[in-house]
Design a protein around this motif. Structure first.
Motif, PDB file in Angstrom:
ATOM      1  N   LEU A  82      51.629  24.047  58.923  1.00 21.95           N
ATOM      2  CA  LEU A  82      51.631  22.735  58.270  1.00 21.95           C
ATOM      3  C   LEU A  82      51.024  22.797  56.872  1.00 21.95           C
ATOM      4  CD1 LEU A  82      50.536  20.405  61.223  1.00 21.95           C
ATOM      5  CD2 LEU A  82      52.815  20.604  60.201  1.00 21.95           C
ATOM      6  N   ALA A  83      50.005  23.625  56.708  1.00 21.08           N
ATOM      7  CA  ALA A  83      49.322  23.715  55.415  1.00 21.08           C
ATOM      8  C   ALA A  83      50.244  24.217  54.315  1.00 21.08           C
ATOM      9  CB  ALA A  83      48.100  24.614  55.529  1.00 21.08           C
ATOM     10  N   ASN A  84      51.292  24.913  54.694  1.00 23.35           N
ATOM     11  CA  ASN A  84      52.220  25.463  53.704  1.00 23.35           C
ATOM     12  C   ASN A  84      53.324  24.490  53.317  1.00 23.35           C
ATOM     13  OD1 ASN A  84      51.503  28.383  53.084  1.00 23.35           O
ATOM     14  ND2 ASN A  84      51.448  28.420  55.313  1.00 23.35           N
ATOM     15  N   LEU A  85      53.314  23.297  53.902  1.00 31.73           N
ATOM     16  CA  LEU A  85      54.372  22.337  53.607  1.00 31.73           C
ATOM     17  C   LEU A  85      54.171  21.651  52.268  1.00 31.73           C
ATOM     18  CD1 LEU A  85      54.930  20.686  57.116  1.00 31.73           C
ATOM     19  CD2 LEU A  85      56.224  22.535  56.024  1.00 31.73           C
ATOM     20  N   ASN A  86      52.908  21.283  51.961  1.00 29.43           N
ATOM     21  CA  ASN A  86      52.625  20.668  50.656  1.00 29.43           C
ATOM     22  C   ASN A  86      51.148  20.804  50.339  1.00 29.43           C
ATOM     23  OD1 ASN A  86      51.178  18.239  51.664  1.00 29.43           O
ATOM     24  ND2 ASN A  86      53.210  17.727  52.503  1.00 29.43           N
ATOM     25  N   ILE A  87      50.791  20.491  49.118  1.00 29.22           N
ATOM     26  CA  ILE A  87      49.430  20.720  48.638  1.00 29.22           C
ATOM     27  C   ILE A  87      48.426  19.793  49.314  1.00 29.22           C
ATOM     28  CG2 ILE A  87      49.693  19.133  46.694  1.00 29.22           C
ATOM     29  CD1 ILE A  87      47.647  22.426  46.815  1.00 29.22           C
ATOM     30  N   VAL A  88      48.844  18.570  49.668  1.00 24.04           N
ATOM     31  CA  VAL A  88      47.925  17.633  50.325  1.00 24.04           C
ATOM     32  C   VAL A  88      47.527  18.165  51.696  1.00 24.04           C
ATOM     33  CG1 VAL A  88      47.689  15.313  51.285  1.00 24.04           C
ATOM     34  CG2 VAL A  88      48.794  15.636  49.069  1.00 24.04           C
ATOM     35  N   LEU A  89      48.503  18.645  52.453  1.00 20.54           N
ATOM     36  CA  LEU A  89      48.199  19.220  53.760  1.00 20.54           C
ATOM     37  C   LEU A  89      47.366  20.491  53.621  1.00 20.54           C
ATOM     38  CD1 LEU A  89      51.578  18.692  55.663  1.00 20.54           C
ATOM     39  CD2 LEU A  89      49.361  17.662  56.215  1.00 20.54           C
ATOM     40  N   TRP A  90      47.632  21.266  52.590  1.00 20.49           N
ATOM     41  CA  TRP A  90      46.843  22.495  52.396  1.00 20.49           C
ATOM     42  C   TRP A  90      45.378  22.156  52.145  1.00 20.49           C
ATOM     43  CZ3 TRP A  90      43.718  24.666  48.698  1.00 20.49           C
ATOM     44  CH2 TRP A  90      43.426  26.031  48.863  1.00 20.49           C
ATOM     45  N   ARG A  91      45.125  21.175  51.272  1.00 19.36           N
ATOM     46  CA  ARG A  91      43.738  20.798  50.981  1.00 19.36           C
ATOM     47  C   ARG A  91      43.069  20.165  52.199  1.00 19.36           C
ATOM     48  NH1 ARG A  91      45.660  18.556  45.751  1.00 19.36           N
ATOM     49  NH2 ARG A  91      45.405  16.502  46.741  1.00 19.36           N
ATOM     50  N   THR A  92      43.837  19.428  52.977  1.00 21.21           N
ATOM     51  CA  THR A  92      43.282  18.776  54.162  1.00 21.21           C
ATOM     52  C   THR A  92      42.951  19.781  55.257  1.00 21.21           C
ATOM     53  OG1 THR A  92      44.562  16.759  53.707  1.00 21.21           O
ATOM     54  CG2 THR A  92      43.707  17.036  55.944  1.00 21.21           C
ATOM     55  N   LEU A  93      43.847  20.752  55.466  1.00 23.48           N
ATOM     56  CA  LEU A  93      43.746  21.635  56.630  1.00 23.48           C
ATOM     57  C   LEU A  93      42.994  22.938  56.360  1.00 23.48           C
ATOM     58  CD1 LEU A  93      47.351  21.169  58.071  1.00 23.48           C
ATOM     59  CD2 LEU A  93      45.207  20.164  58.917  1.00 23.48           C
ATOM     60  N   LEU A  94      42.662  23.231  55.111  1.00 22.05           N
ATOM     61  CA  LEU A  94      41.944  24.471  54.815  1.00 22.05           C
ATOM     62  C   LEU A  94      40.680  24.591  55.666  1.00 22.05           C
ATOM     63  CD1 LEU A  94      41.359  27.021  53.142  1.00 22.05           C
ATOM     64  CD2 LEU A  94      40.272  25.530  51.430  1.00 22.05           C
ATOM     65  N   PHE A  95      39.929  23.508  55.771  1.00 18.08           N
ATOM     66  CA  PHE A  95      38.671  23.550  56.521  1.00 18.08           C
ATOM     67  C   PHE A  95      38.915  23.555  58.025  1.00 18.08           C
ATOM     68  CE2 PHE A  95      38.159  21.013  52.586  1.00 18.08           C
ATOM     69  CZ  PHE A  95      37.616  22.041  51.822  1.00 18.08           C
ATOM     70  N   VAL A  96      40.078  23.041  58.444  1.00 17.66           N
ATOM     71  CA  VAL A  96      40.457  23.133  59.857  1.00 17.66           C
ATOM     72  C   VAL A  96      40.703  24.588  60.230  1.00 17.66           C
ATOM     73  CG1 VAL A  96      42.163  22.456  61.592  1.00 17.66           C
ATOM     74  CG2 VAL A  96      41.406  20.799  59.875  1.00 17.66           C
ATOM     75  N   HIS A  97      41.315  25.350  59.313  1.00 21.25           N
ATOM     76  CA  HIS A  97      41.522  26.788  59.569  1.00 21.25           C
ATOM     77  C   HIS A  97      40.186  27.479  59.829  1.00 21.25           C
ATOM     78  CE1 HIS A  97      45.216  26.342  56.682  1.00 21.25           C
ATOM     79  NE2 HIS A  97      45.429  25.787  57.844  1.00 21.25           N
ATOM     80  N   VAL A  98      39.220  27.202  58.956  1.00 17.72           N
ATOM     81  CA  VAL A  98      37.895  27.825  59.103  1.00 17.72           C
ATOM     82  C   VAL A  98      37.259  27.399  60.420  1.00 17.72           C
ATOM     83  CG1 VAL A  98      35.588  28.035  58.097  1.00 17.72           C
ATOM     84  CG2 VAL A  98      37.587  27.920  56.601  1.00 17.72           C
ATOM     85  N   THR A  99      37.373  26.116  60.743  1.00 21.21           N
ATOM     86  CA  THR A  99      36.790  25.599  61.979  1.00 21.21           C
ATOM     87  C   THR A  99      37.404  26.264  63.202  1.00 21.21           C
ATOM     88  OG1 THR A  99      36.277  23.457  60.990  1.00 21.21           O
ATOM     89  CG2 THR A  99      36.490  23.525  63.383  1.00 21.21           C
ATOM     90  N   LEU A 100      38.728  26.353  63.232  1.00 26.34           N
ATOM     91  CA  LEU A 100      39.403  26.936  64.394  1.00 26.34           C
ATOM     92  C   LEU A 100      39.086  28.421  64.537  1.00 26.34           C
ATOM     93  CD1 LEU A 100      42.863  25.126  64.120  1.00 26.34           C
ATOM     94  CD2 LEU A 100      41.129  24.788  65.890  1.00 26.34           C
ATOM     95  N   MET A 101      39.050  29.141  63.428  1.00 27.98           N
ATOM     96  CA  MET A 101      38.703  30.559  63.508  1.00 27.98           C
ATOM     97  C   MET A 101      37.266  30.748  63.982  1.00 27.98           C
ATOM     98  SD  MET A 101      40.649  32.412  60.280  1.00 27.98           S
ATOM     99  CE  MET A 101      40.326  31.161  59.040  1.00 27.98           C
ATOM    100  N   THR A 102      36.369  29.876  63.496  1.00 24.05           N
ATOM    101  CA  THR A 102      34.980  29.949  63.945  1.00 24.05           C
ATOM    102  C   THR A 102      34.880  29.633  65.433  1.00 24.05           C
ATOM    103  OG1 THR A 102      34.223  29.269  61.738  1.00 24.05           O
ATOM    104  CG2 THR A 102      32.644  29.078  63.555  1.00 24.05           C
ATOM    105  N   CYS A 103      35.610  28.625  65.885  1.00 16.16           N
ATOM    106  CA  CYS A 103      35.595  28.266  67.311  1.00 16.16           C
ATOM    107  C   CYS A 103      36.123  29.406  68.180  1.00 16.16           C
ATOM    108  CB  CYS A 103      36.415  26.998  67.540  1.00 16.16           C
ATOM    109  SG  CYS A 103      35.601  25.480  66.988  1.00 16.16           S
TER     110      CYS A 103
END
Length: 359
Positions: free
Chosen positions: A236-257
């Motif tokens: 989803l983050a690769n679909l547009n810049i708004v989703l990329w900025r929104t989901l960047l921290f979700v990536h970090v969170t999920l990898m940490t989890c």
């Protein structure tokens, strides 16, 4: 009698502390990179310059996981009081010492003197809020923005555990959805400084809390869900810049989890010398986070005044070594005694937590 640090470290998981060590090292190296500038950095250092700030975001799900692990089992009134008491004696003494050092350094050097009158924002833990609304320029000691996120989360989750009791997990789910939706909305409006805004950053802490619930319930499918969610988030983050900025921290969170889950399930008691060494950095990560930039600034000033050119990675090791030594002394004579004083004020009978205590 054992030193305070040894007594408290014996109750913790070294593997979990390694996560803290990695997070705080990312932040420290990022700030050293900022001093040196991109043109002087090797490829590894340039990676830290680009992504090192995300070390702060690793702390959020870890905090959510640990505090929720306690609150899921200990949610009576006495336990909630214990929760807030431990947060107070762990966080406030060192935090206010760091603020005092910042004020003294600012008055001595004349640096950041124009924003020093706003130090009340730091005292009230609202720097994340004021940075979002007013910008960074007039906010002193901006690194404390993450503490404003954490303290806001502690109040919400601690109060939620008291009010919702066994339905805390529902509150965490609502908090995660609300925070992520708010961040998407703010990014859609192209508002600056959304990164610092506490209500838009609570999804990471809430997701860490939800992970604690799944672990306590021994749900075996969680690793597959986390991995699948990470894949979907990346797509989803690769679909547009708004989703990329929104989901960047979700990536970090999920990898940490994912890392937390693997440690909690398979490696909680695993030890060797390398892990022990890294865990010691994680144990002192709160001090290192608050004080490392003071030492980076002093080292840079000494190098500039003396005309000595310090290689980048030697500078990193010096900054870490000096801050680590200060942290050991601080914990022995200041932080540790403050924590133990707080523990002595607890009047309820100790209860066995779900996880090894780590704060």
């Amino acid at each position: 009698m054992k030193p305070v640090a040894s007594r408290l470290r014996s109750q913790r998981s070294n593997a979990i502390d390694c996560i803290r060590a990695y997070a705080v090292m990312m932040v420290l190296i990022f700030h050293v990179c900022a001093v040196y500038g991109p043109e002087t950095l090797d490829p590894v250092a340039r990676w830290f310059l680009k992504y090192g700030f995300l070390g702060v975001d690793i702390f959020f799900p870890l905090s959510g996981f640990l505090i929720t692990g306690f609150l899921l089992k200990n949610h009576d009134t006495a336990s909630i009081r214990t929760f807030f008491s431990r947060r107070i004696f762990r966080i406030l003494p060192l935090y206010f010492l760091a603020l005092a050092v910042y004020v003294l350094a600012s008055l001595t050097t004349g640096q950041n003197i124009e924003s020093l009158h706003n130090i009340w924002q730091n005292i009230l833990f609202i720097t994340g809020w004021t940075i979002f609304h007013n910008g960074r320029e007039m906010v002193p000691y901006t690194i404390t923005w993450s503490l404003s996120v954490e303290e806001f989360a502690y109040i919400l989750i601690g109060t939620g555990a008291w009010l919702l009791r066994k339905r805390l997990v529902v509150g965490l789910l609502v908090l995660a959805v609300f925070s992520l939706s708010l961040r998407f909305y703010l990014e859609l409006q192209d508002l600056p400084r959304t990164y610092y805004y506490p209500p838009a950053r609570l999804d990471a802490i809430a997701m860490g809390g939800l992970l604690a619930w799944t672990v306590s319930c021994q749900k075996k499918y969680i690793l597959g869900i986390l991995t699948g969610a990470l894949v979907v988030s990346l797509v989803l983050a690769n679909l547009n810049i708004v989703l990329w900025r929104t989901l960047l921290f979700v990536h970090v969170t999920l990898m940490t989890c994912i890392v937390i889950y693997c440690i909690q399930t398979y490696l909680l008691s695993y030890r060797n010398r390398i892990i022990d060494c890294a865990a010691s950095v994680g144990f002192y990560s709160y001090f290192i986070y608050l004080f490392h930039y003071f030492n980076i600034s002093i080292l840079a000033l000494v190098a500039r005044k003396s005309g000595v050119e310090i290689p980048f990675w030697i500078f990193v090791l010096l900054a870490l070594g000096i801050t680590y030594a200060q942290a050991v002394l601080s914990f022995r004579y200041f932080e540790g005694p403050a924590i133990l004083f707080g523990r002595r004020q607890e009047t309820e009978r100790p209860q066995k937590p779900i996880f090894r205590p780590s704060e």
